[in-house]
Design an enzyme around this catalytic site. Sequence first.
Site, PDB file in Angstrom:
ATOM      1  N   CYS A   9       0.818  -1.211   0.000  1.00  0.00           N
ATOM      2  CA  CYS A   9       0.000   0.000   0.000  1.00  0.00           C
ATOM      3  C   CYS A   9       0.851   1.260   0.000  1.00  0.00           C
ATOM      4  CB  CYS A   9      -0.853   0.063   1.264  1.00  0.00           C
ATOM      5  SG  CYS A   9      -1.902  -1.367   1.479  1.00  0.00           S
ATOM      6  N   GLY A  35      -0.142   0.507  -5.070  1.00  0.00           N
ATOM      7  CA  GLY A  35      -1.461  -0.087  -4.890  1.00  0.00           C
ATOM      8  C   GLY A  35      -2.414   0.353  -5.961  1.00  0.00           C
ATOM      9  N   ASN A 109       0.047   0.845   5.924  1.00  0.00           N
ATOM     10  CA  ASN A 109       0.851   0.064   4.980  1.00  0.00           C
ATOM     11  C   ASN A 109       1.641  -0.957   5.784  1.00  0.00           C
ATOM     12  OD1 ASN A 109       3.898   0.698   3.100  1.00  0.00           O
ATOM     13  ND2 ASN A 109       2.416  -0.907   2.808  1.00  0.00           N
ATOM     14  N   GLY A 110       1.532  -2.224   5.371  1.00  0.00           N
ATOM     15  CA  GLY A 110       2.247  -3.291   6.085  1.00  0.00           C
ATOM     16  C   GLY A 110       1.278  -4.382   6.485  1.00  0.00           C
ATOM     17  N   TYR A 249      12.645  -3.820  -5.965  1.00  0.00           N
ATOM     18  CA  TYR A 249      11.530  -3.772  -6.913  1.00  0.00           C
ATOM     19  C   TYR A 249      10.459  -2.728  -6.604  1.00  0.00           C
ATOM     20  CZ  TYR A 249       7.047  -5.153  -8.959  1.00  0.00           C
ATOM     21  OH  TYR A 249       5.840  -5.141  -9.607  1.00  0.00           O
TER      22      TYR A 249
HETATM   23  P1  AMP Z   1       6.752 -14.052 -12.538  1.00  0.00           P
HETATM   24  O1  AMP Z   1       6.266 -14.011 -13.935  1.00  0.00           O
HETATM   25  O2  AMP Z   1       5.694 -14.600 -11.601  1.00  0.00           O
HETATM   26  O3  AMP Z   1       8.069 -14.747 -12.378  1.00  0.00           O
HETATM   27  O4  AMP Z   1       6.951 -12.541 -12.056  1.00  0.00           O
HETATM   28  C1  AMP Z   1       8.172 -11.883 -12.281  1.00  0.00           C
HETATM   29  C2  AMP Z   1       7.944 -10.433 -12.511  1.00  0.00           C
HETATM   30  O5  AMP Z   1       7.111  -9.895 -11.490  1.00  0.00           O
HETATM   31  C3  AMP Z   1       9.250  -9.668 -12.493  1.00  0.00           C
HETATM   32  O6  AMP Z   1       9.308  -8.869 -13.661  1.00  0.00           O
HETATM   33  C4  AMP Z   1       9.192  -8.818 -11.241  1.00  0.00           C
HETATM   34  O7  AMP Z   1       9.689  -7.525 -11.463  1.00  0.00           O
HETATM   35  C5  AMP Z   1       7.732  -8.751 -10.920  1.00  0.00           C
HETATM   36  N1  AMP Z   1       7.476  -8.810  -9.457  1.00  0.00           N
HETATM   37  C6  AMP Z   1       8.270  -9.260  -8.486  1.00  0.00           C
HETATM   38  N2  AMP Z   1       7.683  -9.179  -7.276  1.00  0.00           N
HETATM   39  C7  AMP Z   1       6.471  -8.647  -7.487  1.00  0.00           C
HETATM   40  C8  AMP Z   1       5.394  -8.276  -6.624  1.00  0.00           C
HETATM   41  N3  AMP Z   1       5.447  -8.464  -5.310  1.00  0.00           N
HETATM   42  N4  AMP Z   1       4.296  -7.735  -7.198  1.00  0.00           N
HETATM   43  C9  AMP Z   1       4.220  -7.566  -8.520  1.00  0.00           C
HETATM   44  N5  AMP Z   1       5.207  -7.892  -9.387  1.00  0.00           N
HETATM   45  C10 AMP Z   1       6.324  -8.428  -8.884  1.00  0.00           C
END
Ligand code: AMP
Length: 468
Positions: A9, A35, A109-110, A249
């Site tokens: 969030c 979010g 948030n958290g 990220y």
């Molecule tokens: P996947 O296709 O499931 O391996 O997702 C990998 C992609 O999701 C990468 O490009 C990451 O930058 C992104 N990513 C990593 N963690 C998250 C997160 N918590 N929420 C949304 N996207 C994420």
Amino acid sequence: MDDKFHDECGVVGVFGHPEAANLVYLGLYALQHRGQESAGIVSNENGIMHHEIGMGLVADVFNTERLGRLKGLSAIGHNRYSTEGISEIKNAQPCLSQYSGGSLALAHNGNLVNAKEIRDELVSAGSIFQSTNDSEVIVHLIAQSKKVNFLDRVTDALSQIQGAFSLVLMRNDSLYAVRDPYGFRPLCLGKLDGAYVVASESCVMDLIEAEYLREIEPGELLEIDDKGIRSYFPFEKKPPKFCVFEHIYFARPDSYQFGGDVYSIRKQMGKCLAQESPVDADLVVPVPDSGVLSAIGYSEESGIPFEMGLIRNHYVGRTFIEPQSQIRHFGVKIKLNAVRKVIEGKRVVIIDDSIVRGTTSRKIVKMLREVGALEVHVRISSPPTQHPCFYGIDTPTKEELIASKKTLEDTRKYITADTLHYLTLDKMMEVYKERKDHFCKACFDGNYPVTFQDEDEKQMDLFAAKEE
Ligand code: AMP
């Protein structure tokens, strides 16, 4: 799936400005990446609270009419990100409640790790909850506290909860901002025309042209009212455990957070990756947007030219958001396209920040081969994500995390890359020098800083709940 575990969030608060709600609205725009499920603002007009909340993006939820209703000199706002489970308006924030001392609005948030126990106790004692989110527990604890003074009530309530919280609270004549003693999630303070602003990330201050003052410290509680601002440290001191994944990220690269600027840190991680895992290749190509900065770092360090060989369509949501994997597979295609002119006949190093389920990398490698890549080498600027986060980053269950169930070689085969390397934890933490113990790395090493009453049992409960 119980949606209380899915709360990435963004929060914003403004005290003492004639355009408080408009500023919060802009702040929520700057925090949209934190979010996209719902957005809301509560404003305070001389003790009368106005509440506007809705499902979707900030731009979808608010219009001139809704913003016009948010009168008053103070306001708080919230963006919620829920990737799975039931998306419901009742879970959208800020929550607004009435208690014996008047109105109380809260934006959180958290994630809390003991919310379920507290909630069960409160419910059996007669409390009625309006939502299924963790944050409402805090409101009930404040309302039921036996302490007289509001500050003592807040301290009393927050001392009973465990986990991650960066909170903004607003009542009739004051605003409070508080960060849990570990400081898992960010929160910073700024000033604009004599008004105070608090926000999850410093990019909010840039947008509204507020002066950035500082980060709110782990365990710090700020009280802001007409008399000014006062700082308290009412909780037992803990070692800082900032979420390293914010830097990898989640946070915006133009934010300053946890004592460092996200842009440089991400780029530095890319440099470390190039040092640790060089490749004989023609091009460095980022997965946009998440891999861009580490790819710049990788390119600078290796001397291999950087090219935008993948183009992102910015008008679709993140692929991760879609709950059913069939849709998610489609999602990657709709989001990214390879540029034949750049890729054809080249040996390519693809850089991304993380692999979660492996879906994105697999699709990308295939796409690059289809446009004529000779070799595709995948480099990831963080270690394998093997453990779920219980403190506010949405991650799927351990079972769904590819790195927790497949070996490196099996993952490489699954994504069909020529080679695959993840930055090692030790090498990544070199970026932080003497501050490396100040970060929570539980998603990589499984060392959860907040210990639960019965850790094994709690872990199992949490895993089970995430799988429901
Ligand atoms: P996947 O296709 O499931 O391996 O997702 C990998 C992609 O999701 C990468 O490009 C990451 O930058 C992104 N990513 C990593 N963690 C998250 C997160 N918590 N929420 C949304 N996207 C994420």
